[in-house]
Design an enzyme around this catalytic site. Structure first.
Site, PDB file in Angstrom:
ATOM      1  N   GLU A 140       5.564  -3.480   0.626  1.00  0.00           N
ATOM      2  CA  GLU A 140       5.624  -3.136  -0.806  1.00  0.00           C
ATOM      3  C   GLU A 140       4.877  -1.829  -0.947  1.00  0.00           C
ATOM      4  O   GLU A 140       3.655  -1.780  -0.795  1.00  0.00           O
ATOM      5  CB  GLU A 140       4.947  -4.220  -1.662  1.00  0.00           C
ATOM      6  CG  GLU A 140       5.591  -5.594  -1.578  1.00  0.00           C
ATOM      7  CD  GLU A 140       6.913  -5.697  -2.321  1.00  0.00           C
ATOM      8  OE1 GLU A 140       7.375  -4.687  -2.895  1.00  0.00           O
ATOM      9  OE2 GLU A 140       7.513  -6.781  -2.291  1.00  0.00           O
ATOM     10  N   GLY A 154       2.481   2.279   5.333  1.00  0.00           N
ATOM     11  CA  GLY A 154       3.549   1.288   5.513  1.00  0.00           C
ATOM     12  C   GLY A 154       4.491   1.676   6.643  1.00  0.00           C
ATOM     13  O   GLY A 154       4.926   0.825   7.433  1.00  0.00           O
ATOM     14  N   GLU A 202       4.028  10.623  -6.244  1.00  0.00           N
ATOM     15  CA  GLU A 202       3.328   9.520  -6.907  1.00  0.00           C
ATOM     16  C   GLU A 202       1.905   9.985  -7.214  1.00  0.00           C
ATOM     17  O   GLU A 202       1.182  10.411  -6.309  1.00  0.00           O
ATOM     18  CB  GLU A 202       3.296   8.301  -5.982  1.00  0.00           C
ATOM     19  CG  GLU A 202       2.636   7.103  -6.638  1.00  0.00           C
ATOM     20  CD  GLU A 202       2.599   5.867  -5.736  1.00  0.00           C
ATOM     21  OE1 GLU A 202       2.235   5.986  -4.556  1.00  0.00           O
ATOM     22  OE2 GLU A 202       2.905   4.777  -6.244  1.00  0.00           O
ATOM     23  N   CYS A 231       1.899   0.591  -8.930  1.00  0.00           N
ATOM     24  CA  CYS A 231       3.076   1.047  -8.173  1.00  0.00           C
ATOM     25  C   CYS A 231       4.309   1.062  -9.050  1.00  0.00           C
ATOM     26  O   CYS A 231       5.263   1.775  -8.762  1.00  0.00           O
ATOM     27  CB  CYS A 231       3.289   0.152  -6.966  1.00  0.00           C
ATOM     28  SG  CYS A 231       3.283  -1.582  -7.392  1.00  0.00           S
ATOM     29  N   GLY A 258       0.836  -1.198   0.000  1.00  0.00           N
ATOM     30  CA  GLY A 258       0.000   0.000   0.000  1.00  0.00           C
ATOM     31  C   GLY A 258       0.866   1.241   0.000  1.00  0.00           C
ATOM     32  O   GLY A 258       2.002   1.225  -0.483  1.00  0.00           O
ATOM     33  N   SER A 259       0.342   2.300   0.578  1.00  0.00           N
ATOM     34  CA  SER A 259       1.056   3.576   0.523  1.00  0.00           C
ATOM     35  C   SER A 259       2.240   3.593   1.496  1.00  0.00           C
ATOM     36  O   SER A 259       2.243   2.898   2.511  1.00  0.00           O
ATOM     37  CB  SER A 259       0.087   4.700   0.895  1.00  0.00           C
ATOM     38  OG  SER A 259      -0.409   4.490   2.197  1.00  0.00           O
ATOM     39  N   THR A 260       3.228   4.396   1.164  1.00  0.00           N
ATOM     40  CA  THR A 260       4.406   4.532   2.024  1.00  0.00           C
ATOM     41  C   THR A 260       3.994   5.093   3.385  1.00  0.00           C
ATOM     42  O   THR A 260       4.529   4.694   4.424  1.00  0.00           O
ATOM     43  CB  THR A 260       5.451   5.422   1.319  1.00  0.00           C
ATOM     44  OG1 THR A 260       5.865   4.730   0.126  1.00  0.00           O
ATOM     45  CG2 THR A 260       6.671   5.660   2.188  1.00  0.00           C
ATOM     46  N   GLU A 261       3.002   5.982   3.374  1.00  0.00           N
ATOM     47  CA  GLU A 261       2.539   6.597   4.627  1.00  0.00           C
ATOM     48  C   GLU A 261       2.030   5.532   5.618  1.00  0.00           C
ATOM     49  O   GLU A 261       2.461   5.484   6.776  1.00  0.00           O
ATOM     50  CB  GLU A 261       1.413   7.564   4.255  1.00  0.00           C
ATOM     51  CG  GLU A 261       0.985   8.468   5.342  1.00  0.00           C
ATOM     52  CD  GLU A 261      -0.312   9.191   4.952  1.00  0.00           C
ATOM     53  OE1 GLU A 261      -0.724   9.142   3.770  1.00  0.00           O
ATOM     54  OE2 GLU A 261      -0.916   9.775   5.850  1.00  0.00           O
TER      55      GLU A 261
HETATM   56  P1  NAD Z   1      -3.333   2.391   1.530  1.00  0.00           P
HETATM   57  O1  NAD Z   1      -2.000   2.417   2.206  1.00  0.00           O
HETATM   58  O2  NAD Z   1      -4.276   3.483   1.813  1.00  0.00           O
HETATM   59  O3  NAD Z   1      -4.119   1.047   1.888  1.00  0.00           O
HETATM   60  C1  NAD Z   1      -3.568  -0.228   1.652  1.00  0.00           C
HETATM   61  C2  NAD Z   1      -4.240  -1.228   2.578  1.00  0.00           C
HETATM   62  O4  NAD Z   1      -3.911  -0.893   3.917  1.00  0.00           O
HETATM   63  C3  NAD Z   1      -5.764  -1.234   2.517  1.00  0.00           C
HETATM   64  O5  NAD Z   1      -6.229  -2.554   2.639  1.00  0.00           O
HETATM   65  C4  NAD Z   1      -6.165  -0.417   3.737  1.00  0.00           C
HETATM   66  O6  NAD Z   1      -7.407  -0.762   4.245  1.00  0.00           O
HETATM   67  C5  NAD Z   1      -5.065  -0.816   4.714  1.00  0.00           C
HETATM   68  N1  NAD Z   1      -4.828   0.165   5.772  1.00  0.00           N
HETATM   69  C6  NAD Z   1      -5.050   1.498   5.750  1.00  0.00           C
HETATM   70  N2  NAD Z   1      -4.732   2.058   6.938  1.00  0.00           N
HETATM   71  C7  NAD Z   1      -4.300   1.050   7.736  1.00  0.00           C
HETATM   72  C8  NAD Z   1      -3.815   0.978   9.068  1.00  0.00           C
HETATM   73  N3  NAD Z   1      -3.723   2.061   9.841  1.00  0.00           N
HETATM   74  N4  NAD Z   1      -3.456  -0.231   9.547  1.00  0.00           N
HETATM   75  C9  NAD Z   1      -3.519  -1.340   8.783  1.00  0.00           C
HETATM   76  N5  NAD Z   1      -3.971  -1.340   7.519  1.00  0.00           N
HETATM   77  C10 NAD Z   1      -4.352  -0.153   6.994  1.00  0.00           C
HETATM   78  O7  NAD Z   1      -3.002   2.252  -0.019  1.00  0.00           O
HETATM   79  P2  NAD Z   1      -4.021   2.229  -1.245  1.00  0.00           P
HETATM   80  O8  NAD Z   1      -4.482   3.610  -1.459  1.00  0.00           O
HETATM   81  O9  NAD Z   1      -5.022   1.127  -1.070  1.00  0.00           O
HETATM   82  O10 NAD Z   1      -3.050   1.737  -2.430  1.00  0.00           O
HETATM   83  C11 NAD Z   1      -2.274   2.598  -3.172  1.00  0.00           C
HETATM   84  C12 NAD Z   1      -0.825   2.565  -2.719  1.00  0.00           C
HETATM   85  O11 NAD Z   1      -0.306   1.248  -2.726  1.00  0.00           O
HETATM   86  C13 NAD Z   1       0.088   3.354  -3.636  1.00  0.00           C
HETATM   87  O12 NAD Z   1       0.989   4.154  -2.898  1.00  0.00           O
HETATM   88  C14 NAD Z   1       0.877   2.275  -4.375  1.00  0.00           C
HETATM   89  O13 NAD Z   1       2.108   2.681  -4.885  1.00  0.00           O
HETATM   90  C15 NAD Z   1       0.982   1.217  -3.358  1.00  0.00           C
HETATM   91  N6  NAD Z   1       1.226  -0.076  -3.985  1.00  0.00           N
HETATM   92  C16 NAD Z   1       2.471  -0.667  -3.887  1.00  0.00           C
HETATM   93  C17 NAD Z   1       2.718  -1.880  -4.508  1.00  0.00           C
HETATM   94  C18 NAD Z   1       4.059  -2.572  -4.409  1.00  0.00           C
HETATM   95  O14 NAD Z   1       4.103  -3.763  -4.645  1.00  0.00           O
HETATM   96  N7  NAD Z   1       5.128  -1.885  -4.066  1.00  0.00           N
HETATM   97  C19 NAD Z   1       1.712  -2.501  -5.227  1.00  0.00           C
HETATM   98  C20 NAD Z   1       0.476  -1.884  -5.317  1.00  0.00           C
HETATM   99  C21 NAD Z   1       0.233  -0.661  -4.683  1.00  0.00           C
END
Ligand code: NAD
Length: 454
Positions: free
Chosen positions: A229, A212, A356, A263, A207-210
């Site tokens: 990731e 993560g 991004e 991503c 998901g997002s770097t924030e």
């Molecule tokens: P996001 O970080 O908002 O959410 C990702 C997941 O995390 C969701 O299931 C969400 O419900 C969960 N989440 C949110 N807050 C949480 C918390 N406090 N604790 C635990 N889980 C939580 O990201 P998004 O908007 O769904 O996806 C887009 C991002 O993902 C982009 O930055 C993209 O680059 C990244 N991404 C990376 C890869 C990779 O393999 N490197 C692949 C796909 C997407």
């Protein structure tokens, strides 16, 4: 019970609703996974392999159904969605071969015999984003199961349907109850519980770097294993000695696939200055010809963005007066549509160059020479992917080694391949998924010494 409504991104119509699990329900599922682990870890490698092969076959026989669910839930083109469902099948088939081959070592030592074992971790929590719901789920849960762990998986709030279906198909294939559970709900509730619950041994987050960064900090409390990731801002570096026609023809696919919600999107095109004008001339028809429309149509190359919120984010990068070099077209009316958009000229520190975007917007920048190209490519906190176009093999290798990024491809925009390791440098993540060693990320090495002396 609270629920989430799901919208079709191409029509904005509500078409389904799914449960949003509470903390108590999440805890109960984690407890079931912990109980199931005790028997799943005892299943012999050959039987675990057989079950994963059967799971792969069941997914194969539901390929079209899974693909159609993704078209409706995430707005993916039917071509992409078929590839994504096929990827889950293939990843299952590939790692079905792994339990029987996850070998330890016999290490020569004095006074006895020394052997290593790969022990499963326990319950693994997998958190998935909305951009590639099926493949990203599979890259986590398949090697985790193969290594002998049980899995709780949380899909993104807005795209849970294919993961839920995969959970049902696992049971149909004979994977025992409790071994692979899909828990729908909020990240802050269900996802965060994976971080704080003591019976979850590892969190695998995409998901997002924030978010993560928060997950990593939270996992530190229990020294919990974590794979991250995260985001990317990958460069597509085009040298003057490249096949410019081919590089221009392929550039839109490298960034606009999945409406740029990738991503690995090559969202910064860097072109050697003496070819810059010619490249833009060649790029224009390729962008204008990139077909954005009904995702159910076989000829569509790009569908809508996933949500109104994502549309808003992407639109903020193309305000009135933005330097639009040229744009493709997209449908009018309902749906979160955004046309393929090329921004140029842009400054190296413009927001569209540094952040991004996660949408179909690309910037094109000139560079002077090899050193300058590498400097711009590396001028980002991310390091996930990238491409290099040149006919000079030495340069291709030099630049590949110099770009701080986990996954590069030369004269192509290679997508993620399950045979090879995938993951990020710098703030794009930590750890690797896929490839021949994926099970190592879901097990700990145990060293045992057996004395041969009396
Ligand atoms: P996001 O970080 O908002 O959410 C990702 C997941 O995390 C969701 O299931 C969400 O419900 C969960 N989440 C949110 N807050 C949480 C918390 N406090 N604790 C635990 N889980 C939580 O990201 P998004 O908007 O769904 O996806 C887009 C991002 O993902 C982009 O930055 C993209 O680059 C990244 N991404 C990376 C890869 C990779 O393999 N490197 C692949 C796909 C997407």
């Amino acid at each position: 019970m609270s629920t989430f409504s799901l919208l079709n991104p191409a029509t904005e119509e509500v078409f389904a609703s799914v449960p949003s699990l509470s903390l108590e329900e999440t805890d109960a599922a984690i407890e079931r996974a912990a109980v199931a682990f005790e028997s799943w870890r005892q299943v012999s490698p050959g039987d675990r392999a057989r079950l994963l092969r059967r799971f792969s076959e069941v997914v194969d026989s539901h390929l079209e159904e899974l693909a159609m669910i993704e078209v409706e839930n995430a707005g993916h083109t039917i071509g992409n969605a078929r590839w994504e469902a096929g990827n889950v099948r293939d990843v299952l088939a590939y790692y079905a071969g792994a339990p029987e081959r996850h070998m330890g070592k016999q290490i020569p030592v004095a006074g006895g015999i020394n052997v290593t074992f790969h022990e499963p971790l326990g319950v693994v929590g997998i958190i998935v984003p909305w951009n590639f719901p099926m493949p990203i789920a599979g890259w986590g849960f398949v090697p985790a199961l193969a290594a002998g762990n049980t899995v709780v998986l949380k899909p993104a709030e807005i795209t849970p349907l294919t993961a839920m279906r995969l959970g049902e198909l696992a049971l149909e294939a004979g994977i025992p109850e409790g071994v692979f559970q899909v828990l729908t709900g909020k990240g802050s509730v269900v996802g965060w519980r994976f971080v704080t619950h003591e019976k979850v041994a590892k969190v695998c987050f995409t998901g997002s770097t924030e978010v993560g960064s928060k997950i990593m900090a939270g996992c530190a409390d229990q020294i919990k294993r974590v794979t991250l990731e995260l985001g990317g801002k990958s460069a597509n570096v085009i040298f003057s000695d490249a096949d410019l026609e081919l590089a221009a023809a392929r550039a839109p696919g490298g960034v606009f696939d999945n409406a740029g919600q990738d991503c690995c999107a090559r969202s910064r095109i860097l072109v050697q200055r003496d070819s810059y004008d010619r490249f833009l001339e060649l790029l224009e028809p390729a962008v204008k010809g990139f077909v954005c429309g009904d995702p159910r149509d076989e000829s569509t190359e790009m569908g809508p963005l996933v949500s109104a919120a994502q549309h808003e984010v992407v639109r903020s990068f193309v305000p009135d007066g933005a330097p639009i070099a040229f744009q493709g077209t997209c449908p009018e009316g309902p749906g979160f549509w955004f046309p393929p958009t090329v921004l140029a000229p842009v400054g190296r520190k413009d927001r569209a160059v540094t952040d991004e975007i996660f949408g179909p917007v690309v910037v094109v920048l000139p560079f002077e020479d090899e050193a300058d190209a590498i400097a711009i490519a590396n001028d980002t906190p991310y390091g996930l992917s990238g491409s290099i176009w040149t006919r000079d093999l030495g340069r291709a290798l030099r630049v590949s080694r110099a770009i701080d990024s986990g996954n590069l491809s030369v004269n192509s925009h290679s997508s993620v391949r399950y045979w090879t390791p995938f993951g990020g440098f710098k703030q794009s993540g930590i750890g690797r998924e896929l490839g021949p060693d994926a099970l190592d990320a879901f097990s700990d090495v145990k060293n045992v010494f057996i004395s041969t002396e009396e």
